[in-house]
Design an enzyme around this catalytic site. Structure first.
Site, PDB file in Angstrom:
ATOM      1  N   GLU A   1      -1.035   5.240  13.520  1.00  0.00           N
ATOM      2  CA  GLU A   1      -0.722   6.504  12.852  1.00  0.00           C
ATOM      3  C   GLU A   1      -0.835   7.681  13.816  1.00  0.00           C
ATOM      4  OE1 GLU A   1      -1.272   8.471   8.488  1.00  0.00           O
ATOM      5  OE2 GLU A   1      -2.826   7.079   9.179  1.00  0.00           O
TER       6      GLU A   1
ATOM      7  N   HIS B   1      -2.738   8.221   6.166  1.00  0.00           N
ATOM      8  CA  HIS B   1      -3.036   6.925   5.548  1.00  0.00           C
ATOM      9  C   HIS B   1      -4.467   6.515   5.908  1.00  0.00           C
ATOM     10  CE1 HIS B   1      -2.055   3.225   3.566  1.00  0.00           C
ATOM     11  NE2 HIS B   1      -2.239   2.492   4.651  1.00  0.00           N
TER      12      HIS B   1
ATOM     13  N   HIS C   1      -9.848   2.686  -0.264  1.00  0.00           N
ATOM     14  CA  HIS C   1      -8.402   2.419  -0.214  1.00  0.00           C
ATOM     15  C   HIS C   1      -7.982   1.740  -1.506  1.00  0.00           C
ATOM     16  CE1 HIS C   1      -4.468   1.485   0.915  1.00  0.00           C
ATOM     17  NE2 HIS C   1      -4.644   0.827   2.053  1.00  0.00           N
TER      18      HIS C   1
ATOM     19  N   CYS D   1       0.799  -1.225   0.000  1.00  0.00           N
ATOM     20  CA  CYS D   1       0.000   0.000   0.000  1.00  0.00           C
ATOM     21  C   CYS D   1       0.831   1.274   0.000  1.00  0.00           C
ATOM     22  CB  CYS D   1      -0.959  -0.010   1.197  1.00  0.00           C
ATOM     23  SG  CYS D   1      -2.155  -1.352   1.113  1.00  0.00           S
TER      24      CYS D   1
END
Length: 425
Positions: free
Chosen positions: A324, A313, A350, A173
């Site tokens: 995060e 993200h 995503h 990713c």
């Protein structure tokens, strides 16, 4: 050359294919208003799947100049890359016929490559392995060539006539961010003057979606699909898979200036780390991502207090959002509690290896318009995610420096800093 000034890298063109529509205009209009393009999966029967929603693109290859024969050769990831790259090149104003071909490079990212072609072939052809290897009696191509991720970069290179370095980066990713970072490095190192960089992903296939289902990474929300992706919310239950492509034209600043290009943003610094911890798990304290952010700040010679916006993200999985949050607190210190942060995945899903590329486009447009997109569906913030995640409504905010973060399976962490043309302030 010893003593030479470092080569600066700027962005002069943007192109996108997203669930919001074709082009950067529909994409920006959707996310800045906090709207959602997430809907029920329609490209295959998802009745028995845990997650039944996705960020799908309404995309007709022939409507975008891809003839039927070429559309057959290129699966959706290649088609998306072709169209997004064409947009970005047009947006940049580059006359590629007058530019040295060996000074043009391509760097494209994809987590799953051409999985839709592979899924198609394995579903239909595995009963006859010899026919599969030869492309079958109808002679319609070999599955190996159809599944090779390199085709995503090759189709962009062919379009641009690029004879410099051509690469596909596949780092899960973070692939889109890493591909752009690689493009920046090619220019900084003097290997190219122009790099067409970004990411493309078309993962909406039964094999790919069921793989995400199997590890319970995806949302099982069965209400309004627009509300399925809820980053940093107490009630989040997983990500929503999407397809997309985002492409940026990167140029050496002097070359761009000499041709009179309109500079959209400057690439300031990149940071990369891995946690060497677990294939899918994240360390709760977020030190790996924090180190990547701090490396980007150091490379860019930017203080944490100068960061105006963070495009997170923000996948809406329990572990990612806490990881995060902790990482940003470590990396930015007190600034983490005052800087606006948002996740556009709440609105477009995503897109795996393309996610970072479209999020860099969002950063460039936030810098251009001094507008910050919100985090949609953030009604009940998780107490563990206690930063300013810009809930529900976009915000006017001067943005001279934007930070874009990404995490990938295998513990890969990437951070990129982007700045306003000419240094903003």
């Amino acid at each position: 050359m010893s003593g030479a000034a470092p080569r600066r890298v700027v962005v002069t063109g943007l192109g996108a294919v997203t669930p919001a529509g074709i082009g950067t205009g529909p994409f920006w209009d959707l996310i800045i208003h906090g709207d959602s393009a997430i809907r029920k999966i329609s490209c295959f029967d998802a009745t028995e799947f845990r997650s039944k929603v996705a960020g799908e693109c309404d995309f007709d290859p022939q409507a975008h100049g891809i003839d039927p024969a070429e559309a057959h050769r290129l699966d959706r990831a290649g088609q998306f890359a072709y169209v997004a790259a064409r947009q970005a090149i047009a947006d940049s104003g580059l006359d590629l016929d007058r530019f040295p071909k060996d000074r043009i490079g391509v760097s494209m990212g994809s987590a799953l490559g051409r999985v839709s072609s592979f899924d198609h072939w394995t579903a239909r052809r595995t009963t006859n392995r010899f026919a599969m290897a030869l492309g079958g009696a109808d002679g319609r191509g070999r599955p190996l060539s159809e599944a090779e991720p390199s085709v995503i970069a090759q189709v962009v290179a062919q379009q641009a006539g690029a004879r410099g370095p051509v690469r596909v980066v596949s780092n899960g990713c973070t692939s889109g961010l890493d591909a752009v970072s690689h493009g920046v490095q090619l220019i900084e190192d003097g290997q190219a003057d122009v790099v067409i960089a970004g990411g493309s992903e078309a993962p909406l296939t039964p094999v790919a979606v069921s793989s995400m289902d199997a590890i319970r990474a995806t949302s099982a929300y069965d209400g309004d699909p627009a509300e399925a992706c809820r980053p940093f919310d107490r009630n989040r239950d997983g990500m929503v898979v999407a397809e997309a492509a985002g492409v940026l034209v990167l140029e050496e600043a002097g070359s761009a200036r000499n041709r009179g290009a309109v500079v959209l943003a400057e690439m300031l610094g990149c940071g990369h780390r891995a946690n060497a911890h677990h294939m899918t798990g994240l360390e709760a304290e977020g030190s790996d991502l924090a180190d990547a952010v701090q490396e980007a700040l150091h490379t860019a010679k930017v203080a944490a207090d100068d960061v105006d916006y963070v495009n997170a993200h923000g996948t809406a999985t329990g572990h990612n959002d806490e990881h995060e949050t902790a990482a940003l607190k470590q990396a930015l210190g007190s600034r983490a509690f005052t800087v606006p942060i948002s996740s556009i995945k709440s609105m477009v899903g995503h897109a795996l290896g393309a996610a970072g590329a479209i999020e860099l486009i969002a950063c460039a447009m936030a810098i251009r318009d001094n507008l910050i997109p919100p985090t949609a569906n953030l009604y009940d913030p998780d107490p563990k995610c206690d930063l300013d995640y810009v809930p529900l409504i976009g915000r006017e905010h001067r943005t001279d420096i934007a930070l874009c973060t990404g995490s990938g399976f295998g513990g890969l962490q990437t951070a990129i800093l982007m700045g306003a043309p000419g240094g903003g302030r």
